[in-house]
Design an enzyme around this catalytic site. Structure first.
Site, PDB file in Angstrom:
ATOM      1  N   ASP A  14     -25.709 -19.848 -13.642  1.00  0.00           N
ATOM      2  CA  ASP A  14     -26.258 -18.729 -12.882  1.00  0.00           C
ATOM      3  C   ASP A  14     -25.245 -18.320 -11.817  1.00  0.00           C
ATOM      4  O   ASP A  14     -24.901 -19.111 -10.934  1.00  0.00           O
ATOM      5  CB  ASP A  14     -27.578 -19.149 -12.232  1.00  0.00           C
ATOM      6  CG  ASP A  14     -28.374 -17.970 -11.708  1.00  0.00           C
ATOM      7  OD1 ASP A  14     -27.960 -16.820 -11.941  1.00  0.00           O
ATOM      8  OD2 ASP A  14     -29.410 -18.203 -11.057  1.00  0.00           O
ATOM      9  N   ASP A 108     -25.703 -11.954 -15.358  1.00  0.00           N
ATOM     10  CA  ASP A 108     -25.255 -13.020 -14.458  1.00  0.00           C
ATOM     11  C   ASP A 108     -25.777 -14.417 -14.775  1.00  0.00           C
ATOM     12  O   ASP A 108     -25.571 -15.339 -13.980  1.00  0.00           O
ATOM     13  CB  ASP A 108     -25.625 -12.662 -13.016  1.00  0.00           C
ATOM     14  CG  ASP A 108     -27.124 -12.516 -12.810  1.00  0.00           C
ATOM     15  OD1 ASP A 108     -27.857 -12.380 -13.807  1.00  0.00           O
ATOM     16  OD2 ASP A 108     -27.562 -12.553 -11.646  1.00  0.00           O
ATOM     17  N   GLU A 109     -26.427 -14.621 -15.914  1.00  0.00           N
ATOM     18  CA  GLU A 109     -26.883 -15.968 -16.241  1.00  0.00           C
ATOM     19  C   GLU A 109     -26.988 -16.159 -17.747  1.00  0.00           C
ATOM     20  O   GLU A 109     -27.187 -15.210 -18.496  1.00  0.00           O
ATOM     21  CB  GLU A 109     -28.216 -16.297 -15.570  1.00  0.00           C
ATOM     22  CG  GLU A 109     -29.374 -15.409 -15.993  1.00  0.00           C
ATOM     23  CD  GLU A 109     -30.696 -15.863 -15.380  1.00  0.00           C
ATOM     24  OE1 GLU A 109     -30.948 -17.084 -15.327  1.00  0.00           O
ATOM     25  OE2 GLU A 109     -31.484 -14.987 -14.972  1.00  0.00           O
TER      26      GLU A 109
END
Length: 365
Positions: A14, A108-109
């Protein structure tokens, strides 16, 4: 406790305050300052906040007006989604150096299954550390990671030592880790559900574990079974490299609140056209049409209808959305409308949740 199912080594990576961190990286003048990506002012909404801003309570989905009240020195930055996508691709290319079993959740993860990996490294913890170091050195951003036997525990763990940290929950530590965890830290337990759990005397994982399956089903419906098993470390969902899209949507926030359904019809037409365009581009269709209404007081309402057939046609989507709009009286003036299609023709039959999981306690994590 553990038997029958194979052990996996799952990493959840993350990125730390991704949008805000990219903006600070690209503009050194913003480093160390409280910034919010999004719009300030009366109609603005925060998309992301830097850690400097989060210290004041600024967070995503918050109105720009409230964010400024909490942090008068807050700097608003216009989002640059093409840049975020560019950076995200660089990060994912690093993931693929270690495994092809990568499931992106957003820009983003992502989840990575490194049970068998390209480096031949038996330690998922060391792989996560190396990935984070490469992201910092090659991209210039920090990332946090959670490492454990399944996706649920890995995701919870990734938030444990943020920012720029990682947490490994070894097989033998899973149950103690979940038992001591604040119920608000459980992924899938939102604010409303947490409040309901508090009313039932559930404050920690141990409290949740003490409740029977029947009790949880009675008070939490379909989610009861999910809560019953996750608190026992049982979550057999595999990392899916090619995630099937579950829904497709478009929405619009208005410059002025709308108080009458008549004023909303033209807006719905444009939204329906956008949804139809995206469905066509993705070569998918859906059966369930949902109208999203956000009122001027920021309360949210959804109204849904499931058709007997898959649709992607803008006219059918629009007519269904109109029916949903007129289904009941509006609670207040409206600041946002959205239309989504779910129950898509890309979805496959879900496998039932397994009742047990196997771990070899001596595996190197």
């Amino acid at each position: 406790m553990y038997n029958d199912l194979p052990i996996r080594k799952i990493i959840h990576v993350d990125m730390d305050a991704f949008y805000a961190s990219v903006e600070q990286m690209d503009n050194p003048d913003l480093k160390g300052k409280a910034i919010a990506v999004g719009g300030g002012g009366k109609r603005g909404v925060v998309s992301a906040a830097s850690y400097e801003a989060r210290k004041f309570g600024v967070k995503s989905a918050m109105s720009g007006t409230l964010a400024i009240k909490l942090c008068p020195e807050l700097i608003f930055v216009k989002p640059h989604f093409e840049r975020y996508t560019e950076i995200s691709k660089k990060i994912r290319s690093i993931f693929y150096d270690y495994t092809d079993i990568v499931e992106p959740l957003s820009l983003d993860e992502a989840y990575l299954d490194v049970t068998e990996n390209k480096k031949g490294n038996p330690s998922a913890s060391l792989i996560a550390k190396e990935i984070r170091e490469r992201i910092l050195n090659e991209v210039g951003l920090t990332a946090s990671a959670g490492i454990s036997i399944n996706k649920f525990v890995a995701k919870v763990a990734s938030d444990y030592n943020k920012p720029n940290g990682q947490k490994t929950v070894n097989p033998e530590e899973v149950i103690p880790f979940l038992e001591q965890l604040d119920i608000r830290k459980f992924y899938g337990v939102g604010k409303v559900t947490a409040e309901k759990m508090y009313q039932k005397g559930i404050f920690t994982g141990l409290d949740l574990k003490s409740k029977s399956l029947e009790f949880l089903n009675t008070h939490f419906g379909k989610s009861g079974r999910y809560y019953y098993y996750i608190v026992r470390g049982i979550h057999n969902s595999e990392v899916k490299p090619h995630r099937a899209r579950k829904s497709l949507a478009a929405e619009r926030t208005f410059s002025e609140n709308l108080s009458s359904e008549i004023f909303m019809l033209e807006k719905l037409k444009h939204i329906a056209e956008e949804v139809s365009r995206r469905l066509t581009k993705s070569k998918v269709a859906g059966k369930t049409i949902t109208l999203k209404i956000k009122y001027s007081d920021f309360t949210l309402q959804t109204r849904s209808k499931t058709l007997l057939y898959y649709v992607s046609d803008k006219d059918i989507i629009l007519e269904t959305a109109k029916d949903l709009l007129y289904q009941e009286k509006l609670n207040n003036s409206v600041r946002l409308l959205g239309i989504s299609l779910s129950n898509l023709n890309t979805e496959t039959q879900k496998t039932p949740m397994q009742k047990s999981v196997s771990v070899q306690l001596k595996l190197d994590f």
